[in-house]
Design an enzyme around this catalytic site. Sequence first.
Site, PDB file in Angstrom:
ATOM      1  N   SER A 126      -0.992  90.754 -43.736  1.00 36.37           N
ATOM      2  CA  SER A 126      -2.153  90.148 -43.080  1.00 36.37           C
ATOM      3  C   SER A 126      -3.383  91.017 -43.275  1.00 36.37           C
ATOM      4  O   SER A 126      -3.289  92.254 -43.356  1.00 36.37           O
ATOM      5  CB  SER A 126      -1.842  90.032 -41.589  1.00 36.37           C
ATOM      6  OG  SER A 126      -3.015  89.796 -40.850  1.00 36.37           O
ATOM      7  N   TYR A 151       1.164  93.752 -32.922  1.00 35.49           N
ATOM      8  CA  TYR A 151       1.404  92.817 -34.032  1.00 35.49           C
ATOM      9  C   TYR A 151       0.836  93.399 -35.328  1.00 35.49           C
ATOM     10  O   TYR A 151       1.522  93.454 -36.355  1.00 35.49           O
ATOM     11  CB  TYR A 151       0.749  91.454 -33.738  1.00 35.49           C
ATOM     12  CG  TYR A 151       0.559  90.620 -34.967  1.00 35.49           C
ATOM     13  CD1 TYR A 151       1.628  89.955 -35.548  1.00 35.49           C
ATOM     14  CD2 TYR A 151      -0.693  90.530 -35.599  1.00 35.49           C
ATOM     15  CE1 TYR A 151       1.467  89.220 -36.709  1.00 35.49           C
ATOM     16  CE2 TYR A 151      -0.858  89.801 -36.754  1.00 35.49           C
ATOM     17  CZ  TYR A 151       0.216  89.145 -37.305  1.00 35.49           C
ATOM     18  OH  TYR A 151       0.049  88.437 -38.468  1.00 35.49           O
ATOM     19  N   LYS A 155       2.657  94.863 -39.034  1.00 36.18           N
ATOM     20  CA  LYS A 155       2.354  94.514 -40.436  1.00 36.18           C
ATOM     21  C   LYS A 155       2.109  95.786 -41.251  1.00 36.18           C
ATOM     22  O   LYS A 155       2.574  95.912 -42.386  1.00 36.18           O
ATOM     23  CB  LYS A 155       1.136  93.581 -40.509  1.00 36.18           C
ATOM     24  CG  LYS A 155       1.405  92.186 -39.979  1.00 36.18           C
ATOM     25  CD  LYS A 155       2.446  91.448 -40.814  1.00 36.18           C
ATOM     26  CE  LYS A 155       2.800  90.094 -40.255  1.00 36.18           C
ATOM     27  NZ  LYS A 155       3.991  89.476 -40.879  1.00 36.18           N
TER      28      LYS A 155
END
Length: 340
Positions: A126, A151, A155
């Site tokens: 991302s 989150y 990644k």
Amino acid sequence: MSKILVSGGTGYIGSHTVVELLSAGFEVAIIDSLANSQIDVLDRIERITGKRPEFYQFDLKERHDTRAVLHELDGIDAVIHFAAYKSVNESVNNPFKYYRNNLQSLMNIIDGMIRNKVKYLVFSSSCTVYGQPDTLPVTENSPIKPADSPYGSTKQISEQIIQDAIRSGIDIKAIALRYFNPIGAHESAEIGELPNGEPDNLIPYITQTVAGVRPQLKVFGNDYNTPDGTPIRDYIHVVDLAKAHVTAIKRLLDSDYKSNYEIFNLGTGNGSSVLEVINTFEAVTNRSVNYAITERRSGDIEKIWADATLANTELGWKAKKSLGDALLSAWNWEKKYRNL
Ligand code: UFG
């Protein structure tokens, strides 16, 4: 015919990618826990493509199940690993849920690949790994900033896990795809974005507001340092994004990669503000969006858009669909889903 294992294949980006893989002639097997997706996505994929992928429902955190299924699926040529939790907000409130799920699942997938001699991995990353970049647009060499949320951390750490695994000498080649903001739905309106409960993301919030499911869209702040004061993102049609996965898989299977671990930004190269998105939505759908400007949402960055030159030149992939195409497809999906 090559066979691709898609984890998270009934989810939003996963299901669109499965459709593109099947349409390109690949065989597909899906693993999904159905924690954030519905089983009827398989029927929908079949209606679009005329083909039904193999399906295994289990939690990738279970290492033995993961190994066993990869073994049972003997003949897998590559894995696309989508399966992960993805709510920024939820990750702030429940960080362990995110670290446990997103990292353990990835390690189990790699472990299963090693044991079953599967050599190729495409990983869903991302643009969140860049945080708020100092210079725009962002290239793959832009610095990785401290993550804004657990989150985002998962990644960053996931990319590191893959690099470390490859550096340890295992025979795996990987491509990490850093998505900007995926939006829209398949043109059939059979599959699209269906968040659980109240949406976090802008486009499902807009379509649900116009569909009458939500009373009003909140625009989180108009005092940013941007032309109209609202934040800027690079919104990319999910079908364009899905096609990039097919391109990445072919690059790996055809040994066209330049190194064992490659990274590509997947964006359009154009930034749009929240108000531009709303205006474009209204123009292409002829519906008005009931919205109000409210306080900023904590953790939102001001602006980001991609330099997608590397994906354009090296991967030979380019986003083709416009913001208007994507917003119209999102609305068509919402209308069909709600029988409007
Ligand atoms: N926004 C609103 N109202 C809403 C929802 C969003 O004004 O109800 C605004 C946000 O403030 C932001 C823009 O719309 O300016 C886009 O917000 P999204 O939540 O749709 O997307 P984000 O850019 O915050 O997050 C997305 C993905 C994350 C990913 C991140 C990377 O959801 O998974 O991009 O930057 F990590």
